[in-house]
Design an enzyme around this catalytic site. Structure first.
Site, mmCIF file in Angstrom:
data_model
loop_
_atom_site.group_PDB
_atom_site.id
_atom_site.type_symbol
_atom_site.label_atom_id
_atom_site.label_comp_id
_atom_site.label_asym_id
_atom_site.label_seq_id
_atom_site.Cartn_x
_atom_site.Cartn_y
_atom_site.Cartn_z
ATOM 1 N N ASP A 23 9.566 -8.510 4.765
ATOM 2 C CA ASP A 23 10.596 -8.330 3.737
ATOM 3 C C ASP A 23 11.723 -9.323 3.997
ATOM 4 O OD1 ASP A 23 12.974 -7.194 2.327
ATOM 5 O OD2 ASP A 23 11.619 -5.527 1.934
ATOM 6 N N ASN A 79 8.472 3.725 -2.474
ATOM 7 C CA ASN A 79 9.504 4.122 -3.428
ATOM 8 C C ASN A 79 8.902 4.063 -4.825
ATOM 9 O OD1 ASN A 79 11.437 4.253 -1.330
ATOM 10 N ND2 ASN A 79 11.845 2.076 -1.531
ATOM 11 N N GLY A 98 14.366 4.405 -5.729
ATOM 12 C CA GLY A 98 14.738 3.206 -4.994
ATOM 13 C C GLY A 98 13.806 2.025 -5.187
ATOM 14 N N GLN A 99 12.877 2.104 -6.134
ATOM 15 C CA GLN A 99 11.958 0.985 -6.368
ATOM 16 C C GLN A 99 12.694 -0.124 -7.104
ATOM 17 O OE1 GLN A 99 8.456 1.991 -8.655
ATOM 18 N NE2 GLN A 99 7.459 0.050 -8.148
ATOM 19 N N HIS A 159 4.377 -1.021 -3.712
ATOM 20 C CA HIS A 159 4.400 -1.631 -2.390
ATOM 21 C C HIS A 159 4.741 -0.581 -1.346
ATOM 22 C CE1 HIS A 159 8.357 -2.214 -4.243
ATOM 23 N NE2 HIS A 159 8.904 -2.219 -3.037
ATOM 24 N N LEU A 160 4.116 -0.744 -0.209
ATOM 25 C CA LEU A 160 4.292 0.137 0.932
ATOM 26 C C LEU A 160 5.180 -0.577 1.936
ATOM 27 C CD1 LEU A 160 3.146 2.702 2.532
ATOM 28 C CD2 LEU A 160 1.506 1.087 3.491
#
Length: 115
Positions: A31, A88, A94-95, A101-102
């Site tokens: 990330d 999320n 919160g996405q 995605h994990l």
């Protein structure tokens, strides 16, 4: 016409990323705005906007996503002390990128509740 999906472009190699895992079904990368010392995103190569868009035909893919997260956590040395896998869903969840995605988070004591 809709905007191209950021994570689809990353998985296709059109946008650079720091890859940690890749196979025919999932792709994982660091990330760019980490919330923990280890923060890796695991995405399916198939575009699904969120968990709510996964159907019965995606059962195996969802399992591959979780198993890839588990393997990445082991490979990153997180298994002994613990880690968190997070998905999320939706704006209130919160996405921020609407491609499932994990998050693999670890490397420090994580608190609860998360937010």
């Amino acid at each position: 016409m809709t905007d191209p999906c950021l994570f689809c472009a990353i998985a296709a190699g059109q946008i650079p990323s720091q890859s940690v895992y890749s196979d025919d079904h999932v792709y994982a990368f660091h990330d760019i705005n980490p919330a923990a010392p280890t923060h890796i995103l695991v995405i399916p190569r198939k575009h699904l906007s969120s968990v709510c868009d996964a159907g019965p035909d995606d059962e195996a893919l969802m399992g591959k996503l979780l198993l890839a997260g588990q393997q990445i956590a082991r490979d990153q040395g997180l298994a002994a002390d613990g880690f968190r896998l997070v998905i999320n869903t939706g704006d209130n969840g919160g996405q921020t990128v609407h491609h499932i995605h994990l998050h693999v988070l670890g490397g420090r004591q994580l608190t609860w509740p998360p937010g």
